[in-house]
Design a protein around this motif. Structure first.
Motif, short mmCIF file in Angstrom:
data_model
loop_
_atom_site.label_atom_id
_atom_site.label_comp_id
_atom_site.label_asym_id
_atom_site.label_seq_id
_atom_site.Cartn_x
_atom_site.Cartn_y
_atom_site.Cartn_z
N PRO A 33 38.75 28.11 44.72
CA PRO A 33 39.74 27.74 43.71
C PRO A 33 41.07 28.49 43.82
O PRO A 33 42.11 27.92 43.55
CB PRO A 33 39.04 28.06 42.38
CG PRO A 33 37.59 28.02 42.71
CD PRO A 33 37.45 28.47 44.12
N GLY A 36 41.17 31.35 48.33
CA GLY A 36 40.62 32.45 49.12
C GLY A 36 41.37 33.75 48.90
O GLY A 36 41.29 34.67 49.72
N GLY A 38 40.81 35.98 46.61
CA GLY A 38 40.01 37.06 46.02
C GLY A 38 40.35 37.31 44.56
O GLY A 38 40.12 38.39 44.04
N ARG A 39 40.87 36.32 43.86
CA ARG A 39 41.33 36.54 42.48
C ARG A 39 40.49 35.83 41.42
O ARG A 39 40.56 36.16 40.26
CB ARG A 39 42.79 36.07 42.33
CG ARG A 39 43.79 36.82 43.17
CD ARG A 39 45.22 36.35 42.87
NE ARG A 39 45.39 34.93 43.12
CZ ARG A 39 45.65 34.40 44.33
NH1 ARG A 39 45.77 35.19 45.36
NH2 ARG A 39 45.78 33.10 44.48
N CYS A 40 39.68 34.81 41.82
CA CYS A 40 39.11 33.95 40.78
C CYS A 40 37.59 34.08 40.62
O CYS A 40 37.04 33.59 39.64
CB CYS A 40 39.46 32.51 41.07
SG CYS A 40 38.61 31.86 42.52
N LYS A 41 36.90 34.63 41.54
CA LYS A 41 35.43 34.72 41.52
C LYS A 41 34.75 33.37 41.69
O LYS A 41 33.53 33.26 41.59
CB LYS A 41 34.92 35.32 40.19
CG LYS A 41 35.00 36.81 40.11
CD LYS A 41 34.61 37.33 38.74
CE LYS A 41 33.13 37.27 38.47
NZ LYS A 41 32.75 38.03 37.26
N GLY A 42 35.55 32.30 41.88
CA GLY A 42 34.97 30.95 41.94
C GLY A 42 34.12 30.73 43.17
O GLY A 42 33.35 29.77 43.23
N CYS A 43 34.24 31.60 44.17
CA CYS A 43 33.49 31.38 45.42
C CYS A 43 32.32 32.35 45.54
O CYS A 43 31.82 32.60 46.64
CB CYS A 43 34.44 31.58 46.60
SG CYS A 43 35.07 33.27 46.69
N LEU A 73 32.23 37.97 47.12
CA LEU A 73 33.18 36.86 47.17
C LEU A 73 33.13 36.28 48.58
O LEU A 73 33.45 36.97 49.55
CB LEU A 73 34.59 37.34 46.84
CG LEU A 73 34.77 38.00 45.47
CD1 LEU A 73 36.21 38.47 45.28
CD2 LEU A 73 34.41 37.02 44.35
N CYS A 75 35.05 34.27 50.03
CA CYS A 75 36.34 34.16 50.72
C CYS A 75 36.73 35.46 51.40
O CYS A 75 37.63 35.47 52.25
CB CYS A 75 37.43 33.71 49.75
SG CYS A 75 37.81 34.90 48.47
S1 FES Z 1 38.36 31.73 46.26
FE1 FES Z 1 39.03 32.83 44.56
S2 FES Z 1 37.92 34.68 44.76
FE2 FES Z 1 37.34 33.60 46.50
#
Ligand code: FES
Length: 534
Positions: A33, A36, A38-43, A73, A75
């Motif tokens: 989201p 990549g 590293g800010r959203c935790k979505g992965c 994470l 990403c």
């Molecule tokens: S894509 Fe957002 S933290 Fe990995």
């Protein structure tokens, strides 16, 4: 080459040592989201076997407890040696339930399971507070033996493999139950999405006031005791789990011989659970209408409605109920897999790269692509939108034929063929014809329906204006309500309702009549008429 095993898909892929997991997973439909960053935790992924070093971004975004449990994470990670990982994203993509509901508090714990043909979702509840302590969702392990219920029946009957499917699903649910109990006792319960406010009652459950972060600190009560497990599912899932012969469901009149409530002790199922609690699989309603729909009625309270209403599950096996508190009719109709993006030339599930929405703006098509990247294909909701737009443009005729050429381009890379449009016509024709005939038998005109509840994931994401445009749901959009995972909510209600006694569902079941549409002489005509577009 190293091996990367992906759960819940159960797929193993070879990867070059040192390759970016973002590149590898993207190809398999995983979304990133924040691109990549590293800010959203979505992965988020959980390392189940092998190891991935903790990066700076992992430390910044994940708690110490999450890191200790193996969360990383994706990403930020590079493949190193063989790995087995589980994707949080695919759990979230499976529709769970966090609705409020009324209940009578009682001590102990309960587990509700929605056993779907494709996915299964299980929730652990504290029966004293109604709170969900942990959630687990996975693809149904049987899915490798066929995507829809009839191919599952065929595998079981022709291949004499019913026992294989039975043991697969029992083992999978047994493992999920152990994981739920462990997750809750370690305080690592999966937080559900925010829901609606609780209503008054002797008890009312819903998300805790502090939202998901407060939720993750839920702990098991001091003396946990698992009182019972309640499962719901369609008729084929009921038979496969309960070890009932599927042969009667493989041919006309497709009627189950043992559709009733089944009660087991956990040990009988090979589940060594403390206290050996009872396990209930709620009864089917007839034909291919299972306890998932019975649970859906409990959840929507359609059986208490004064005005006629409908509950529709828009799946490969479409299930429909119409009625009110006086009487209810139910039926199933084979819609095929078009709503799930299957058997469509550029079709795909709702994952990264799928066109999920199509709008017409000043005569031009505008698409929303999941993950905001390049379109790789189109999922069910995008397909319904695209055909609605094609009808408005005059590119698709009311008969379903393309006005010119042999495809309707949605983007430069994704287009619909004549056959794709035909698949959607078959799906919507089956649902619309089934609803029309049920309403006729019940004695109501379509415009007399007060509400139309849509159960399941597809019903949650479909655009109702487009659904009306293609003649799938011919109702004003304000009458149509997404009802979420009504099967799971109904199973949770049954947990509090002592299924073995006189709970709500036996009374409800007595009010419902199953209508075998395959025996209705008008079905074929109605189906052909409903295949055309308005
Ligand atoms: S894509 Fe957002 S933290 Fe990995």
């Amino acid at each position: 080459m190293d091996n990367l095993e992906l759960l819940p898909l159960g797929k193993t892929i070879p990867v070059e040592p040192g390759s970016s997991l973002q590149d590898v997973l993207f190809v398999h439909g995983v979304e990133f989201p924040c691109g990549g960053g590293g800010r959203c935790k979505g992965c988020r992924i959980k390392v189940l076997a092998g190891s991935l070093p903790v990066t700076e971004a992992d430390r910044a975004r994940l708690s110490a407890a999450e890191l200790a449990q193996g969360w990383r994470l994706a990403c930020q990670a590079r493949a190193q040696g063989d790995l087995k990982i589980e994707l949080a994203q695919w759990e979230a993509a499976i529709l769970a339930d966090d609705s409020s509901f009324e209940f009578t508090p009682q001590p102990g714990l309960g587990i509700a399971v929605d056993l779907g043909t494709t996915t299964l979702v299980a929730q652990l509840l504290d029966l004293a507070t109604g709170r969900v302590l942990a959630v687990r969702a996975e693809l149904n392990a049987q899915a490798r033996h066929g995507a829809d219920i009839m191919s599952r029946v065929e595998f079981a009957v022709a291949g004499r493999s019913g026992r294989v499917l039975e043991s697969q699903v029992r083992q999978q649910i047994g493992r999920l139950i152990r994981e739920l109990l462990l997750a809750a006792s370690s305080g690592a319960a999966a937080p559900p999405a925010p829901g609606t406010p609780a209503s008054a009652g002797s008890g009312a459950a819903g998300p805790p006031p502090g939202g998901p972060s407060a939720f993750s600190s839920c702990q098991l009560p001091a003396t946990p005791r698992l009182n019972r497990v309640v499962l719901v599912g369609n008729t084929v899932m009921h038979h496969l789990f309960c070890g009932i012969d599927l042969e009667p469901l493989s041919h006309y009149p497709f009627e189950p011989v043992s559709p009733g409530l089944r009660v087991f002790q956990a040990e009988e199922l090979g589940w060594p659970l403390p206290g050996n609690p009872p396990v209930y699989f709620l009864p089917c309603l007839g034909g291919f209408v299972g306890s998932d729909i019975l649970a859906g009625l409990l959840a929507t309270r359609l059986h208490e409605a004064q005005l006629p209403a409908a509950l529709i599950d828009l799946g490969t096996n479409g299930e429909i109920v119409v009625g009110n508190r006086q009487r209810l009719l139910c039926a199933s109709t084979a819609a095929g897999p078009a709503f799930e993006g299957a058997r469509i030339s550029n079709g795909m599930r709702a994952a990264t790269g799928a066109i999920s929405e199509v709008r017409l703006e000043s005569g031009q098509l505008r698409c929303r692509v999941l993950g905001h990247g390049q379109a790789r294909g189109i999922c069910g909701s995008g397909l319904v939108d695209a055909v609605a737009a094609g009808l408005d443009l005059g590119s698709i005729l009311a008969t379903g034929r393309l006005a010119k050429g042999d495809s309707f381009p949605v983007t430069p890379r994704v287009s619909l063929t004549q056959q794709d449009i035909r698949q959607l016509q078959l799906a919507k024709g089956a649902i619309a014809a089934g609803l029309r005939l049920l309403l006729r038998q019940w004695g109501a005109a379509p415009d007399q329906l007060d509400r139309i509840y849509l159960a399941g994931a597809f019903g949650n994401y479909i655009n109702y204006t487009s659904a009306r445009r293609i003649g799938l749901l011919k109702f004003p959009p304000h009458k149509v309500r997404p009802a979420g995972n009504t099967a799971l909510l109904g199973a949770k209600l049954a947990l509090f309702d002592a299924p073995q006694h006189n709970g709500a569902y036996p009374r409800l079941r007595a009010k419902i009549r199953h209508v075998p549409l395959n025996e209705d002489p008008n079905f074929q005509d109605a189906f052909v008429q409903e295949m055309t577009f308005p």
